[in-house]
Design a protein around this motif. Structure first.
Motif, PDB file in Angstrom:
ATOM      1  N   LEU A 121       0.824  -1.212   0.000  1.00 40.28           N
ATOM      2  CA  LEU A 121       0.000   0.000   0.000  1.00 40.28           C
ATOM      3  C   LEU A 121       0.859   1.262   0.000  1.00 40.28           C
ATOM      4  CD1 LEU A 121      -2.934  -0.814   2.457  1.00 40.28           C
ATOM      5  CD2 LEU A 121      -3.055  -0.546  -0.004  1.00 40.28           C
ATOM      6  N   ILE A 122       1.792   1.332   0.936  1.00 42.36           N
ATOM      7  CA  ILE A 122       2.612   2.537   1.047  1.00 42.36           C
ATOM      8  C   ILE A 122       3.570   2.656  -0.145  1.00 42.36           C
ATOM      9  CG2 ILE A 122       4.429   1.454   2.440  1.00 42.36           C
ATOM     10  CD1 ILE A 122       4.579   4.107   4.006  1.00 42.36           C
ATOM     11  N   THR A 123       4.019   1.529  -0.677  1.00 41.05           N
ATOM     12  CA  THR A 123       4.931   1.575  -1.824  1.00 41.05           C
ATOM     13  C   THR A 123       4.196   2.040  -3.078  1.00 41.05           C
ATOM     14  OG1 THR A 123       6.151  -0.285  -0.842  1.00 41.05           O
ATOM     15  CG2 THR A 123       6.666   0.274  -3.120  1.00 41.05           C
ATOM     16  N   MET A 124       2.964   1.576  -3.286  1.00 43.18           N
ATOM     17  CA  MET A 124       2.173   2.049  -4.413  1.00 43.18           C
ATOM     18  C   MET A 124       1.850   3.532  -4.265  1.00 43.18           C
ATOM     19  SD  MET A 124       1.683  -0.090  -6.856  1.00 43.18           S
ATOM     20  CE  MET A 124       0.320   0.740  -7.688  1.00 43.18           C
ATOM     21  N   ALA A 125       1.572   3.962  -3.028  1.00 37.98           N
ATOM     22  CA  ALA A 125       1.308   5.380  -2.787  1.00 37.98           C
ATOM     23  C   ALA A 125       2.530   6.217  -3.131  1.00 37.98           C
ATOM     24  CB  ALA A 125       0.901   5.594  -1.334  1.00 37.98           C
ATOM     25  N   ARG A 126       3.708   5.684  -2.807  1.00 42.06           N
ATOM     26  CA  ARG A 126       4.944   6.388  -3.162  1.00 42.06           C
ATOM     27  C   ARG A 126       5.105   6.462  -4.681  1.00 42.06           C
ATOM     28  NH1 ARG A 126       8.343   3.318  -0.624  1.00 42.06           N
ATOM     29  NH2 ARG A 126       8.115   4.417   1.364  1.00 42.06           N
ATOM     30  N   GLY A 127       4.704   5.392  -5.379  1.00 43.48           N
ATOM     31  CA  GLY A 127       4.767   5.391  -6.829  1.00 43.48           C
ATOM     32  C   GLY A 127       3.854   6.428  -7.452  1.00 43.48           C
ATOM     33  N   VAL A 128       2.652   6.583  -6.881  1.00 45.16           N
ATOM     34  CA  VAL A 128       1.724   7.608  -7.367  1.00 45.16           C
ATOM     35  C   VAL A 128       2.300   8.997  -7.125  1.00 45.16           C
ATOM     36  CG1 VAL A 128      -0.570   8.606  -7.054  1.00 45.16           C
ATOM     37  CG2 VAL A 128      -0.282   6.118  -7.069  1.00 45.16           C
ATOM     38  N   TYR A 129       2.939   9.179  -5.974  1.00 42.84           N
ATOM     39  CA  TYR A 129       3.582  10.468  -5.682  1.00 42.84           C
ATOM     40  C   TYR A 129       4.699  10.755  -6.684  1.00 42.84           C
ATOM     41  CZ  TYR A 129       6.373  13.985  -3.263  1.00 42.84           C
ATOM     42  OH  TYR A 129       7.094  15.118  -2.953  1.00 42.84           O
ATOM     43  N   GLU A 130       5.486   9.737  -7.009  1.00 47.38           N
ATOM     44  CA  GLU A 130       6.553   9.906  -7.996  1.00 47.38           C
ATOM     45  C   GLU A 130       5.984  10.319  -9.347  1.00 47.38           C
ATOM     46  OE1 GLU A 130       9.383   6.429  -5.958  1.00 47.38           O
ATOM     47  OE2 GLU A 130       8.269   6.044  -7.827  1.00 47.38           O
TER      48      GLU A 130
END
Length: 281
Positions: A121-130
């Protein structure tokens, strides 16, 4: 992998999950196999998961390769995709759980997979932020990232699928524990009380709200507070907590002392408490 991604996923309902764990039929005669009923149940569930999980993982890998707006190229999203590929390969290479020994080996494998995907979850959220930062550089700060509906649609589908996969694995892992809590079948509590879970979510949301805003609204619960049903308590808690957290924040921002006011009128001690009281029925 692409071949398996075209297979249909097997639907498993909550009710079916209560029947021997995942709704699987058991042979009637224990003496035929020399195994206890519990051992046969676990082997059958493990066999089902050994066939089902690669299909679901393969679908996610293909989807993560075809994301819109360049989301698939973000480093964090690629990391998630690598986790799914690794888990898929490990499952395909694992032995079919046909006896106690191979079932125990499969259980250890699924525990590792379950832990590996915990940060998804947090890694995908980081990907969206990127991606958002990339699009801002490309289109300027005026770009409205929230208008990219294709990404929201993918994330909704992806997270729903993730929930399904983690329920299947988590249910099996919990059923294997000898010290199951009273009233539980795996992850499922046969007498889940939404009122009790709501009260816990209120306490946690109020704590966060008071830390962020120095105050929190009163929450009033009305209705069938004695109601219970079979459900997964952790999922119900997460939904309630997120709703309460967001509504408390909005209430404080629009009706509390943190709303935009002339500096001379801001007084935390003289805030009208009734203005911070949402009513949840």
């Amino acid at each position: 992998m692409r071949r398996l991604a075209n297979y249909q996923q097997t639907s498993v309902s909550l009710k079916a999950s209560l029947d021997t764990g995942l709704g699987l039929l058991l042979p009637a005669n224990e003496a035929e196999s020399g195994l206890t009923r519990r051992q046969r149940t676990l082997i059958q569930i493990a066999t089902f998961l050994r066939r089902e999980l690669p299909v679901r993982l393969a679908r996610r890998v293909i989807e993560l390769q075809q994301l819109p707006e360049g989301l698939h190229a973000m480093p964090s999203v690629q990391r998630v995709r690598e986790w799914y590929i690794q888990s898929f390969v490990e499952l395909r290479r694992s032995r079919m759980p046909v006896d106690v020994e191979s079932e125990a080996e499969f259980h250890r494998l699924l525990q590792n997979i379950y832990e590996r995907h915990a940060p998804t979850l947090i890694t995908m959220a980081r990907g969206v932020y990127e991606l958002r930062q990339t699009l801002y550089k490309k289109h300027g700060e005026a770009f409205e990232f929230g208008d990219v509906t294709s990404i929201h649609g993918f994330l909704d589908k992806f997270y729903m699928s993730r929930i399904g996969i983690r329920i299947l694995i988590g249910q099996y892992v919990e059923l294997r524990h000898d010290d199951q809590q009273d009233g539980y079948v795996g992850l499922i509590n046969l007498s889940t009380s939404p009122a009790e879970i709501f009260s816990q979510a209120v306490d946690d949301a109020k704590y966060l709200c008071e830390r962020a805003h120095g105050d929190s609204p009163e929450v009033i619960l009305q209705g069938r507070t004695d109601l219970t049903f079979s459900y997964i308590p952790s999922h119900l808690y997460y939904c309630m907590f997120e709703l309460l957290k967001n509504s408390m924040r909005a209430t404080c921002e629009h009706h509390g002392v943190d709303r935009e006011m002339p500096p001379c009128k801001v007084s935390r001690r003289h805030t009208d408490a009734t203005s911070l009281t949402p009513r949840l029925c």
